[in-house]
Write a protein that holds these residues in place. Structure first.
Motif, PDB file in Angstrom:
ATOM      1  N   SER A 103       0.969  -1.238   0.111  1.00  0.00           N
ATOM      2  CA  SER A 103      -0.112  -0.121  -0.045  1.00  0.00           C
ATOM      3  C   SER A 103       1.007   1.621   0.039  1.00  0.00           C
ATOM      4  O   SER A 103       1.915   1.105  -0.676  1.00  0.00           O
ATOM      5  CB  SER A 103      -0.995  -0.045   0.977  1.00  0.00           C
ATOM      6  OG  SER A 103      -0.495   0.456   2.205  1.00  0.00           O
ATOM      7  N   MET A 104       0.212   2.368   0.805  1.00  0.00           N
ATOM      8  CA  MET A 104       1.262   3.541   0.278  1.00  0.00           C
ATOM      9  C   MET A 104       2.641   3.773   1.259  1.00  0.00           C
ATOM     10  O   MET A 104       3.363   4.397   0.579  1.00  0.00           O
ATOM     11  CB  MET A 104       0.369   4.804   1.255  1.00  0.00           C
ATOM     12  CG  MET A 104       0.429   5.885   0.606  1.00  0.00           C
ATOM     13  SD  MET A 104       0.372   5.826  -1.185  1.00  0.00           S
ATOM     14  CE  MET A 104       1.279   7.469  -1.643  1.00  0.00           C
ATOM     15  N   LYS A 105       2.834   2.570   2.097  1.00  0.00           N
ATOM     16  CA  LYS A 105       4.018   2.682   2.652  1.00  0.00           C
ATOM     17  C   LYS A 105       5.072   2.211   1.680  1.00  0.00           C
ATOM     18  O   LYS A 105       6.324   2.680   1.507  1.00  0.00           O
ATOM     19  CB  LYS A 105       4.099   1.688   3.818  1.00  0.00           C
ATOM     20  CG  LYS A 105       3.494   2.148   5.014  1.00  0.00           C
ATOM     21  CD  LYS A 105       3.902   1.930   6.292  1.00  0.00           C
ATOM     22  CE  LYS A 105       3.393   0.346   6.559  1.00  0.00           C
ATOM     23  NZ  LYS A 105       1.949   0.184   6.835  1.00  0.00           N
ATOM     24  N   LEU A 106       4.761   1.271   0.664  1.00  0.00           N
ATOM     25  CA  LEU A 106       5.597   0.839  -0.457  1.00  0.00           C
ATOM     26  C   LEU A 106       5.711   2.185  -1.306  1.00  0.00           C
ATOM     27  O   LEU A 106       6.832   2.511  -1.775  1.00  0.00           O
ATOM     28  CB  LEU A 106       5.277  -0.359  -1.059  1.00  0.00           C
ATOM     29  CG  LEU A 106       5.738  -0.665  -2.642  1.00  0.00           C
ATOM     30  CD1 LEU A 106       7.145  -1.030  -2.357  1.00  0.00           C
ATOM     31  CD2 LEU A 106       4.847  -1.600  -3.065  1.00  0.00           C
ATOM     32  N   GLY A 107       4.625   2.903  -1.606  1.00  0.00           N
ATOM     33  CA  GLY A 107       4.397   4.104  -2.109  1.00  0.00           C
ATOM     34  C   GLY A 107       5.498   4.976  -1.764  1.00  0.00           C
ATOM     35  O   GLY A 107       6.017   5.689  -2.802  1.00  0.00           O
ATOM     36  N   LEU A 108       5.628   5.274  -0.581  1.00  0.00           N
ATOM     37  CA  LEU A 108       6.422   6.473   0.068  1.00  0.00           C
ATOM     38  C   LEU A 108       7.774   5.973  -0.438  1.00  0.00           C
ATOM     39  O   LEU A 108       8.704   6.825  -0.658  1.00  0.00           O
ATOM     40  CB  LEU A 108       6.140   6.427   1.411  1.00  0.00           C
ATOM     41  CG  LEU A 108       5.018   7.168   1.968  1.00  0.00           C
ATOM     42  CD1 LEU A 108       5.033   7.268   3.629  1.00  0.00           C
ATOM     43  CD2 LEU A 108       4.453   8.329   1.372  1.00  0.00           C
ATOM     44  N   PHE A 109       8.164   4.749  -0.147  1.00  0.00           N
ATOM     45  CA  PHE A 109       9.600   4.523  -0.420  1.00  0.00           C
ATOM     46  C   PHE A 109       9.720   4.554  -1.974  1.00  0.00           C
ATOM     47  O   PHE A 109      10.900   5.204  -2.225  1.00  0.00           O
ATOM     48  CB  PHE A 109       9.770   2.882  -0.075  1.00  0.00           C
ATOM     49  CG  PHE A 109      10.433   2.626   1.229  1.00  0.00           C
ATOM     50  CD1 PHE A 109      11.370   3.100   1.474  1.00  0.00           C
ATOM     51  CD2 PHE A 109       9.714   1.497   1.998  1.00  0.00           C
ATOM     52  CE1 PHE A 109      12.123   2.776   2.986  1.00  0.00           C
ATOM     53  CE2 PHE A 109      10.339   1.176   3.219  1.00  0.00           C
ATOM     54  CZ  PHE A 109      11.564   1.788   3.580  1.00  0.00           C
ATOM     55  N   LEU A 110       8.805   4.352  -3.076  1.00  0.00           N
ATOM     56  CA  LEU A 110       9.259   4.366  -4.289  1.00  0.00           C
ATOM     57  C   LEU A 110       9.424   5.888  -4.710  1.00  0.00           C
ATOM     58  O   LEU A 110       9.962   6.208  -5.595  1.00  0.00           O
ATOM     59  CB  LEU A 110       8.123   3.476  -5.131  1.00  0.00           C
ATOM     60  CG  LEU A 110       8.226   1.991  -4.865  1.00  0.00           C
ATOM     61  CD1 LEU A 110       7.058   1.552  -5.935  1.00  0.00           C
ATOM     62  CD2 LEU A 110       9.725   1.581  -5.188  1.00  0.00           C
ATOM     63  N   PHE A 111       8.348   6.409  -4.135  1.00  0.00           N
ATOM     64  CA  PHE A 111       8.108   7.978  -4.431  1.00  0.00           C
ATOM     65  C   PHE A 111       9.312   8.886  -3.751  1.00  0.00           C
ATOM     66  O   PHE A 111       9.701   9.566  -4.685  1.00  0.00           O
ATOM     67  CB  PHE A 111       6.672   8.534  -3.529  1.00  0.00           C
ATOM     68  CG  PHE A 111       6.108   9.610  -4.146  1.00  0.00           C
ATOM     69  CD1 PHE A 111       5.887   9.515  -5.424  1.00  0.00           C
ATOM     70  CD2 PHE A 111       5.568  10.551  -3.539  1.00  0.00           C
ATOM     71  CE1 PHE A 111       5.067  10.442  -6.104  1.00  0.00           C
ATOM     72  CE2 PHE A 111       4.798  11.555  -4.171  1.00  0.00           C
ATOM     73  CZ  PHE A 111       4.684  11.575  -5.431  1.00  0.00           C
ATOM     74  N   ALA A 112       9.986   8.500  -2.730  1.00  0.00           N
ATOM     75  CA  ALA A 112      10.948   9.336  -2.059  1.00  0.00           C
ATOM     76  C   ALA A 112      12.084   8.810  -3.158  1.00  0.00           C
ATOM     77  O   ALA A 112      12.959   9.820  -3.093  1.00  0.00           O
ATOM     78  CB  ALA A 112      11.178   8.581  -0.789  1.00  0.00           C
ATOM     79  N   GLU A 113      12.220   7.892  -3.660  1.00  0.00           N
ATOM     80  CA  GLU A 113      13.448   7.615  -4.685  1.00  0.00           C
ATOM     81  C   GLU A 113      13.107   8.420  -5.967  1.00  0.00           C
ATOM     82  O   GLU A 113      14.330   9.147  -6.146  1.00  0.00           O
ATOM     83  CB  GLU A 113      13.304   6.128  -4.966  1.00  0.00           C
ATOM     84  CG  GLU A 113      14.531   5.694  -5.736  1.00  0.00           C
ATOM     85  CD  GLU A 113      14.342   4.369  -6.377  1.00  0.00           C
ATOM     86  OE1 GLU A 113      13.962   3.401  -5.663  1.00  0.00           O
ATOM     87  OE2 GLU A 113      14.685   4.093  -7.747  1.00  0.00           O
ATOM     88  N   TYR A 114      12.139   8.739  -6.300  1.00  0.00           N
ATOM     89  CA  TYR A 114      11.918   9.689  -7.453  1.00  0.00           C
ATOM     90  C   TYR A 114      12.378  11.213  -7.029  1.00  0.00           C
ATOM     91  O   TYR A 114      12.823  12.165  -7.457  1.00  0.00           O
ATOM     92  CB  TYR A 114      10.850   9.559  -8.032  1.00  0.00           C
ATOM     93  CG  TYR A 114      10.635   8.232  -8.917  1.00  0.00           C
ATOM     94  CD1 TYR A 114      11.031   8.459 -10.291  1.00  0.00           C
ATOM     95  CD2 TYR A 114      10.176   7.283  -8.612  1.00  0.00           C
ATOM     96  CE1 TYR A 114      11.194   7.375 -11.019  1.00  0.00           C
ATOM     97  CE2 TYR A 114      10.244   6.054  -9.176  1.00  0.00           C
ATOM     98  CZ  TYR A 114      10.800   6.227 -10.535  1.00  0.00           C
ATOM     99  OH  TYR A 114      10.727   5.212 -11.545  1.00  0.00           O
ATOM    100  N   MET A 115      11.883  11.455  -5.801  1.00  0.00           N
ATOM    101  CA  MET A 115      12.170  12.683  -5.131  1.00  0.00           C
ATOM    102  C   MET A 115      13.556  13.031  -5.003  1.00  0.00           C
ATOM    103  O   MET A 115      14.270  14.144  -5.283  1.00  0.00           O
ATOM    104  CB  MET A 115      11.386  13.117  -3.880  1.00  0.00           C
ATOM    105  CG  MET A 115      10.029  12.997  -3.721  1.00  0.00           C
ATOM    106  SD  MET A 115       9.577  13.277  -2.298  1.00  0.00           S
ATOM    107  CE  MET A 115       7.755  13.164  -2.272  1.00  0.00           C
TER     108      MET A 115
END
Lengths: 339, 121
Positions: free
Chosen positions: A235-247
């Motif tokens: 869910s969004m915890k995975l999303g945060l990890f992946l999102f942070a990589e792009y940030m």
């Protein structure tokens, strides 16, 4: 004071929204670039040319089941991704986004905080990101996660050394740790990439390793570690990890542009005879284009080069980049004292 | 010059970022479905039953890397104050830092020679 404070709050929120938007559309761009390089179509179903794909992904992440393994440390398991994305969001505070605006006689700097120790602030906040990965991987209580986390943190701290030394040469020729000053001096003279080609190369390689991007994406290594440190996340915890990589990719592109490519400066900028606000707008646009180019470069490299082996990665970091960066520092010192 | 109030915008940014992270985590916790089960809550393993705990000893090389990082990173931090004052200090400062880099390299050569950086053996 109050006007300045309101301007700061608007700026903080604007940069926050910009970071989110760029990170979201980087995921789209990544798939489009990959598709282009591999002669495919890429996402094209959600909206015209698939432009709504990041939104669809976001909705999907929110509505997926949140899974926490029974054997994990629950608090640390949630803290990991939160800490990782928090550090990714904090680095942008010291980057100068453009020349100062002038509104109603007041000068408003397009920089959240012009602090004297900008470079140290960035290096410091980036290192805290390692904790996010390590805590997340350890708390999962899964062998793949733990291996991925240990690999990721070893890689990040190893390349941080060479990165720190290569930035020192920039500080030496500028005489300041403030990013605003570093850009200002490049606007007066020449861009640092011409004075520091070797330093730039070392910094670029380290930036790839710090953001865990290919060819240094060993922590994720889908084929052997099933996702590495985020195997157990959903869910969004995975999303945060992946999102942070792009940030992180966005911020490191901004740092490369700021340190080596003149930030918002472009040639003949002060000869145009434009007002400060037009210049601020143009400067920001140019800076943004530089960032987009480096984000594209990250993707280009990812879909071109194969992954390193772990011993090769450590060999490059410790035995090649660190001595090279030290040598570059001494050579820069001797050279600028002689001439 | 900076005053403590120069750091105020960083606090504002921290509050915005914290707000975003907490809202996202809470929202995804409330929105997503939840179904629990003994088998389901086990840690992931490729189709077979997991054996034991994941907190097992791992390669000492990672630990060595961390120790060496702490050592060398402290030395790198010492370069920063010098780099800021590099132009004023001239050749005198450069000679002093060269000696310091010499010590750094002796330590590095020792670590290299003892094989702490070998990963393929």
């Amino acid at each position: 004071m109050t006007l300045a404070l309101i301007a700061k709050i608007i700026l903080v929120v604007a940069i926050f929204v910009l970071t989110l938007a760029v990170a979201a559309y980087s995921t789209y761009l990544e798939r489009k670039v990959a598709a282009f390089l591999q002669d495919r179509l890429g996402p094209d179903r959600a909206g015209p040319w698939g432009l709504l794909q990041p939104l669809a992904d976001g909705v999907k992440m929110f509505t997926k089941e949140e899974f926490i393994p029974a054997a994990s440390e629950k608090f640390l398991f949630i803290l990991g991704p939160g800490l990782f994305i928090l550090t990714a969001l904090m680095t942008s505070a010291v980057i100068p986004w453009g020349p100062a605006l002038v509104i109603a006689g007041e000068v408003i700097a397009l920089q959240v905080a012009d602090i004297d120790i900008g470079v140290l602030y960035v290096l410091g906040v980036v290192s805290v990101g390692v904790y996010g990965i390590m805590i997340g991987g350890w708390a999962s209580n899964n062998k793949y996660s733990l291996l991925g986390a240990v690999r990721a943190s070893s890689q990040m701290i190893s390349y941080e050394l060479a990165m720190g030394i290569s930035v020192i040469t920039i500080v030496m020729i500028t005489g300041s740790l403030s990013l605003n000053e570093i850009v200002g001096q490049q606007a007066q003279g020449t861009w640092n990439v011409l004075k520091q080609p070797l330093g730039f190369l070392i910094f670029l390689v380290c930036a790839f390793a710090e953001t865990n991007r290919a060819p240094f994406d060993l922590p994720e290594c889908e084929t052997e570690l099933v996702g590495g440190y985020h195997t157990e996340y959903s869910s969004m915890k995975l999303g945060l990890f992946l999102f942070a990589e792009y940030m992180n990719m966005f911020i490191s592109s901004a740092m490369i542009a700021t340190l080596y490519f003149g930030g918002w400066h472009f040639p003949y900028m002060d000869k145009l005879g434009l007002g400060p606000n037009t210049l601020a707008f143009l400067g920001f646009t140019v800076f943004f284009l530089k960032i987009v180019f480096f984000i594209f470069f990250y993707m280009w490299v990812r879909w071109t080069l194969p992954r390193f082996r772990y011993d090769q990665l450590m060999h490059l970091g410790w035995k090649v980049l660190i001595p090279l960066a030290l040598l570059n520092m001494l050579a820069t010192g001797a050279f600028s004292l002689l001439f | 010059m900076n005053t403590p109030s120069s750091y105020l915008p960083i606090i504002i940014q921290l509050l915005v970022a914290l707000g975003f992270v907490i809202t996202t985590l809470v929202a995804s916790h409330l929105i997503g479905p939840k179904r629990k089960g003994n088998k389901k809550d086990e840690a992931f393993e490729c189709g077979i039953d997991g054996v034991g705990n994941a907190r097992v000893p791992f390669s000492i090389k990672y630990f060595m890397t961390a120790i060496l990082f702490v050592l060398f990173d402290v030395e790198v931090v010492f370069f920063y104050p010098y780099a800021v004052n590099f132009k004023e200090m001239g050749w005198h400062g450069f000679a002093a830092v060269s000696i310091f880099v010499g010590f750094f390299l002796i330590g590095f050569a020792y670590v290299y020679k003892r094989g702490a950086l070998e990963w393929d053996k």
